[in-house]
Design an enzyme around this catalytic site. Structure first.
Site, PDB file in Angstrom:
ATOM      1  N   SER A 107       0.582  -1.167  -0.039  1.00  0.00           N
ATOM      2  CA  SER A 107      -0.128   0.286  -0.149  1.00  0.00           C
ATOM      3  C   SER A 107       0.667   1.257   0.329  1.00  0.00           C
ATOM      4  O   SER A 107       2.072   1.282   0.652  1.00  0.00           O
ATOM      5  CB  SER A 107      -0.876   0.148   1.008  1.00  0.00           C
ATOM      6  OG  SER A 107      -1.689   1.338   1.229  1.00  0.00           O
ATOM      7  N   THR A 112      -2.220   1.932  -7.767  1.00  0.00           N
ATOM      8  CA  THR A 112      -3.047   2.424  -8.346  1.00  0.00           C
ATOM      9  C   THR A 112      -2.902   3.841  -9.845  1.00  0.00           C
ATOM     10  O   THR A 112      -3.573   3.277 -10.759  1.00  0.00           O
ATOM     11  CB  THR A 112      -4.178   3.184  -7.545  1.00  0.00           C
ATOM     12  OG1 THR A 112      -4.442   2.180  -6.690  1.00  0.00           O
ATOM     13  CG2 THR A 112      -5.689   3.714  -8.011  1.00  0.00           C
ATOM     14  N   SER A 161      -6.068   1.707  -2.460  1.00  0.00           N
ATOM     15  CA  SER A 161      -7.281   0.619  -2.783  1.00  0.00           C
ATOM     16  C   SER A 161      -7.122  -0.285  -1.520  1.00  0.00           C
ATOM     17  O   SER A 161      -7.082  -1.290  -1.423  1.00  0.00           O
ATOM     18  CB  SER A 161      -6.830  -0.099  -3.678  1.00  0.00           C
ATOM     19  OG  SER A 161      -6.923   0.942  -4.979  1.00  0.00           O
ATOM     20  N   GLY A 387      -0.409  -5.693  -2.345  1.00  0.00           N
ATOM     21  CA  GLY A 387       0.816  -6.382  -2.272  1.00  0.00           C
ATOM     22  C   GLY A 387       0.654  -7.231  -1.189  1.00  0.00           C
ATOM     23  O   GLY A 387      -0.426  -6.717  -0.651  1.00  0.00           O
ATOM     24  N   GLU A 389       1.686  -7.598   2.562  1.00  0.00           N
ATOM     25  CA  GLU A 389       1.072  -7.360   4.458  1.00  0.00           C
ATOM     26  C   GLU A 389       1.633  -7.733   5.173  1.00  0.00           C
ATOM     27  O   GLU A 389       1.465  -8.926   5.730  1.00  0.00           O
ATOM     28  CB  GLU A 389      -0.202  -6.502   4.098  1.00  0.00           C
ATOM     29  CG  GLU A 389      -0.789  -5.917   3.088  1.00  0.00           C
ATOM     30  CD  GLU A 389      -2.108  -5.034   3.393  1.00  0.00           C
ATOM     31  OE1 GLU A 389      -2.556  -5.171   4.093  1.00  0.00           O
ATOM     32  OE2 GLU A 389      -2.405  -4.361   2.989  1.00  0.00           O
TER      33      GLU A 389
END
Length: 1108
Positions: A107, A112, A161, A387, A389
């Site tokens: 993140s 995005t 996202s 991705g 985490e």
């Protein structure tokens, strides 16, 4: 010669990590840092693009860059995301290969934005046309809608996202987009009801409250204050650089472009408002008589407003929050919910409502953007998904996300190796197996149908009895304890290993990216994702058009006692479908990395980047690409780049490109084991060999540059000399021409001067002769004139003497005659002296009187009654007569100034005076008020446009009157119109004509003597207008209306004189009955207004206030 470019030119660091020498994790990170510091945010690993998030705008995404990378070889320019997008698009268009672009990273890494850049590039380079542009616009505008409902502000990313998105863009055979299909994965719906500290709920909630109009918020029963909603976190409600109000307008515009109808947009906003209202519902405990606890809603106002928004009966939803019905075969058991269960039910409903709304939005967008033709399509997929985490506390969501990344890593390694192997086979190079870590064992640990973690979690959720997170963890310890990638406190203890970093309620999995510690708490509940059937049925009963679609299981006619699939099972199935889809396409990879956790530009944190490089498996990727040959290039560009290193290939090679490359490599004496020849490419094993070629090329380019400079300087000097020589000849020729021209002009000027002097002498000689002749003529003329003058004066003198003598005789004769007359008249003078003196005195007095009157005349105003006093008594008659004459004269002067319109007004005023003066008490107050006629401005007012067009004649008077009702004496507003031939009554609101009376049908008008505005229009008996009887009306402009009626009736050719009846009591014919209207004076009531009351069937009494 055409100059080709390459990523090896002007390279900062190493543009392709495959060429990095030496290869280590430290050199890998240092190369990324070096390029990042120079604003080079893209780096290659073969055909994989590494993207560093710059956290600022860079001038590398403009239309010029798009054109620069369009239709260029992948390695022809410096690394860029446009190069990968162009390679994928051209492979799809020209080679008919379906493509997919996999964008991964954690993140905040810019996934995005990367997907937006890919889509915008493809939209820019594909075809044009009205229909194509519409499809492209719809595909691009789907992003703002999904971002508003699926993105949120997190501690790592302001626009993170919170769902996975895979979009298949479909193209026709020309490469023009036809449409697309979007798939969404695992929306983080728990964020709807609870957000971590420093994070926000989904964007749409804040955008709606900030950007919607006051009218919209009023309809949705919302307030702009974020603090009034429990589901919205306040510590980070405002985000720097994020304009929620402007974004709301963008989202609404995007929804219109995508194809949402107005009622659909309103329905979506109503559901968003309902979620906010749902969070404000709070419960209080109550004890029943049987000792069980139940819950009740504290304040029902939010529940009421939510039910009004969704069209649900309040009692139905209130019961669903208080009771739960469990069905088993033919039995139904209803149990009460305590406060904790009620809050769980409320949050579960909010999460399901928002999650299903999001899924409906994706489905609705797919309906709009799907391809309309059924012909075979080429497909390019873009995957933007979470991705890997690793947080301080990892739960079910992180477990699912990391499972998805394990599958993506697996397919990444498989497809990369397959792509390498296929290229080697295609080029005829011997393939050697490459050793690499296969994470299939980790995937099997998670997804195995019998012993996998997801399978055991589903089994635990479905089994009867008490199910908790502890029983789930015990089951894992029983089945997975011996797995080499699974760890728990119990499995460690069984091996006599003490690990205090592993709590009893957690388990650890060794992922490809590293070890991740998962807290088992909440796994069972989040996997169940239960929504009580009572709430589903309550939602299905809503009158809202969208709710029924979102909760089909609430339909009583389709009750399904089977438990719905778990969240883990659904996600596993979705991931399986996604993997099968990706296997059929040619993959392209974008690995996104964020340089720091502060979301700041120019900061590069080595430890953070190193962590991401590890769990993205980038070093593994480089090793796979370098296991065989580190660099490969087609023969043509290779020969074009290095042909200057060999005399036999420079400057032109006439044979096949491969033979030229073989000659070149043999001349450079590169060891044979360092390269291999493929069918269309040369493969270089070690980066050192490539850098050797580049160094030799650099030296050769310097020598060539020196040679080119020498040749250029010589050419420049020769050219300069020839130019000087040519210029000298031109200058000489121009100078000689100039000298000859100057000499010619000098000779010509001298000749002109001599000629001018000669002509001047001749002209002066001729002038002298002419002047002499003129003087002679003038002398003769002067002498003759003097002689004629002398003779004329002599004759004049003689004539004057003769005339003087005649005059003297006449004077003497006149004096003699006068003397004779005076002697004769002296006899009579004394007898007439008195009369002469009297007449003279009277004449002088009259003269003085008139002169004095001239200076003392009054003003020219007709109403000025002043007049100077008479000076003498005998002038009394004259004085009075003069005053009358002067008044008539100034009245005539005053009237001559009037226009025709003003004359008509005064004539009407005069006629009003004749009719009403001393007869009607209302008349004096009307004298000072001008008659306007059209009080409604009927020709200008658009409200009466239809009525005005219906009138065929000019309107002389337009006013609002009250038509008196015989039944109760009350008035109804009507529009009163007067034309030359008729009287029209129309409805004030609609303008519809209610009655039209020709003037010949009007016999008389009755009014009272008092100060009221009542008048009766009496119609001729037997006429068509008299069917409903006479009209009793009331107006504030009664005097003007009656006067205009009287004048208009008098001028009409076919009508008789209109009678004006002034009386305090008169009869009015209402249909078949005659009613007496009687006027009386009474005490002031209702603000000194006139009141009309019905006394009986034959009498209407009008009470007029007494005036002081």
């Amino acid at each position: 010669m055409e100059v080709k470019t390459s990523l090896l030119d002007n390279m900062i660091g190493v543009g392709d990590m495959v060429l990095l020498e030496p290869l280590s994790e430290d050199s890998f990170i240092e190369n990324l840092r070096n390029r990042f510091d120079h604003n080079e945010i893209y780096t290659y690993i073969g055909s994989v693009v590494i993207s560093m998030n710059p956290y600022r705008s860079l001038p590398i995404f403009n239309p010029d860059k798009v054109e620069e990378y369009r239709n260029r070889n992948f390695y022809e320019l410096s690394p860029h995301i446009y190069a990968l997008a162009d390679e994928a698009y051209r492979s799809l268009r020209d080679q008919d290969k379906d493509q997919c672009i996999l964008i991964t990273g954690e993140s905040g890494a810019g996934k995005t934005e990367a997907s937006k850049l890919v889509m915008s590039y493809v939209a820019a380079v594909c075809g044009k046309g009205q229909e194509v542009n519409k499809v492209k616009e719809q595909l691009l505008q789907s992003n703002p809608v999904l971002e508003a409902f699926g993105n949120a502000k997190t501690v790592r990313n302001d626009n993170s996202s919170r769902f996975g998105k895979y979009m298949d863009i479909e193209f026709d055979f020309k490469g023009d987009p036809l449409g697309g299909v979007i798939s969404n994965y695992l929306l983080e719906k728990s964020r709807v009801v609870k957000q971590p500290r420093g994070e926000r709920n989904f964007h749409v909630f804040y955008q709606l409250l900030s950007g919607a109009s006051d009218d919209t918020l009023k309809k949705l029963k919302l307030d702009r204050d974020f603090s009034k909603y429990n589901y919205l976190s306040l510590d980070s409600a405002a985000v720097n650089g994020l304009d929620d109000a402007a974004n709301f307008r963008t989202v609404k515009n995007a929804m219109q472009i995508v194809g949402f109808m107005e009622d659909e947009v309103q329905s979506v906003l109503e559901l968003v408002a309902a979620v906010l209202k749902l969070g404000n519902i709070e419960f209080k405990p109550e004890s029943r008589c049987n000792g069980t606890d139940e819950s009740r809603i504290k304040d029902k106002n939010d529940l009421k407003e939510m039910c009004e928004l969704l069209g649900i009966e309040q009692s139905v939803l209130e019961r669903a929050f208080s009771y739960r019905t469990v069905e088993a075969k033919l039995e139904k058991v209803s149990t009460t919910l305590n406060v904790a269960q009620a809050y769980y039910a409320r949050d579960a409903l909010a999460k399901n409502l928002y999650s299903r709304l999001f899924s409906w939005l994706v489905t609705r967008i797919n309906e709009s953007i799907k391809a309309q033709t059924k012909a075979r399509h080429k497909v390019m997929g873009v995957l933007d998904i979470y991705g890997f985490e690793i947080f301080e506390e990892n739960s079910f969501e992180q477990f699912i996300i990391n499972y998805c990344n394990e599958k993506l890593q697996q397919i990444f390694i498989e497809l990369t190796l397959r792509e390498e192997q296929e290229e080697y086979i295609r080029e005829g190079i011997e393939w050697t197996n490459i050793e690499y870590f296969n994470n299939a064992i980790i995937c099997d640990l998670i997804e195995n149908h019998q012993s996998g973690i997801l399978a055991m979690l589903d089994e635990e959720c479905l089994r009867p009895g008490t199910v908790t997170d502890e029983t789930f963890l015990d089951k894992l310890n029983t089945i997975c304890a011996e797995h080499q990638h699974f760890e728990s406190r119990l499995s460690k203890n069984s091996k006599y290993i003490t690990d205090h970093s592993l709590p009893h309620t957690c388990f650890r999995i060794q992922h490809y990216a590293g070890k991740v510690l998962y807290r088992a708490e909440g796994f069972v509940d989040k996997n169940n994702d239960l929504l009580y059937r009572d709430l589903s049925q309550a939602m299905y009963k809503a009158n809202h058009s969208l709710i029924k679609q979102l909760f089909p299981e609430g339909n009583p006619a389709k009750v399904n006692l089977k438990r719905p699939p778990t969240a883990g099972f659904q996600f596993k199935a979705s991931v399986g479908t996604l993997m099968r889809n990706l296997q059929t396409k040619n993959p392209n990879y974008i690995r996104c990395i964020k340089p720091n956790d502060k979301k700041a530009s120019h900061i590069f944190t080595d430890s953070l980047v190193c962590h991401q490089v590890r769990y993205l498996g980038l070093m593994e990727n480089v090793r796979v690409r370098r296991a065989g040959y580190a660099f490969r290039q087609a023969y043509e560009p290779c020969l074009e780049r290095y042909k200057m290193l060999c005399k036999r290939t420079w400057p032109h090679w006439s044979g096949p490109a491969r033979e030229g490359v073989e000659v070149l490599m043999a001349d450079l004496k590169v060891p044979a084991e360092e390269f291999s020849y493929g069918r269309s490419k040369i493969f270089i094993r070690n980066p050192r060999s490539l850098f050797f070629l580049e160094e030799r090329r650099r030296q050769c380019l310097q020598n060539l540059a020196t040679l080119i400079q020498k040749i250029y300087r010589g050419w420049k000097c020769r050219t300069h000399f020839l130019l000087l020589k040519k210029s000298q000849i031109v200058v000489s020729a121009w100078y000689r021409r100039y000298a000859q021209q100057k000499k010619y002009k000098k000779i010509k000027s001298a000749t002109t001067v001599v000629q001018s002097y000669t002509r001047g002498w001749q002209a002066r000689k001729l002038l002298r002769e002419l002047k002499y002749q003129k003087r002679c003529k003038e002398a003769v003329t002067t002498i003759a004139a003097f002689w004629h003058g002398t003779q004329a004066r002599r004759e004049l003198k003689r004539l004057k003497e003769e005339a003087r003598r005649k005059h003297a005789v006449a004077v003497i004769w006149a004096y003699w005659q006068g003397l004779k007359v005076r002697r004769e008249y002296r006899k009579f003078f004394r007898a007439n002296a008195g009369k002469k003196i009297y007449d003279f005195t009277i004449q002088r007095i009259m003269q003085k009187y008139f002169l004095g009157l001239k200076s003392t005349l009054p003003s020219m105003s007709p109403i000025d009654k002043s007049w100077p006093a008479r000076p003498y008594l005998f002038l009394d008659g004259v004085h009075t007569e003069l005053r009358t004459v002067f008044h008539h004269w100034r009245c005539k002067k005053y009237r001559s100034q009037f226009t025709e319109e003003k004359k008509a007004v005064y004539e009407e005023k005069l006629e009003a005076s004749e009719i009403f003066k001393d007869k009607k008490a209302l008349y004096p107050s009307s004298v000072s008020q001008p008659f306007r006629g059209d009080y409604l401005e009927i020709s200008k007012n658009p409200k009466y446009q239809k009525l005005n067009s219906a009138m065929e004649e000019k309107v002389l008077l337009a006013d609002v009157v009250n038509k008196i009702n015989r039944a109760n004496g009350k008035g109804t507003a009507r529009i009163f119109l007067l034309t030359k031939n008729s009287v029209v009554l129309a409805d004030q609101k609609t303008g519809q004509v209610k009655a039209s009376v020709p003037l010949p049908d009007l016999t008389s008008v009755s009014v009272s003597t008092q100060s009221d505005g009542f008048f009766a229009l009496k119609l001729k008996e037997g006429s068509a207008s008299a069917i409903k009887g006479d009209f009793l009306l009331s107006s504030e402009h009664l005097i003007e209306i009656i006067t205009k009626l009287h004048r208009t009736g008098a001028t009409a050719a076919d009508s008789e004189q209109l009678n004006i009846d002034i009386s305090d009591e008169f009869l009015v014919q209402f249909k078949h009955d005659k009613v007496c209207v009687k006027f009386i004076q009474g005490a002031p009531k209702n603000g000194n207004s006139v009141s009309c009351k019905r006394k009986n069937n034959r009498l209407l009494e009008v009470s007029v206030p007494t005036t002081a």
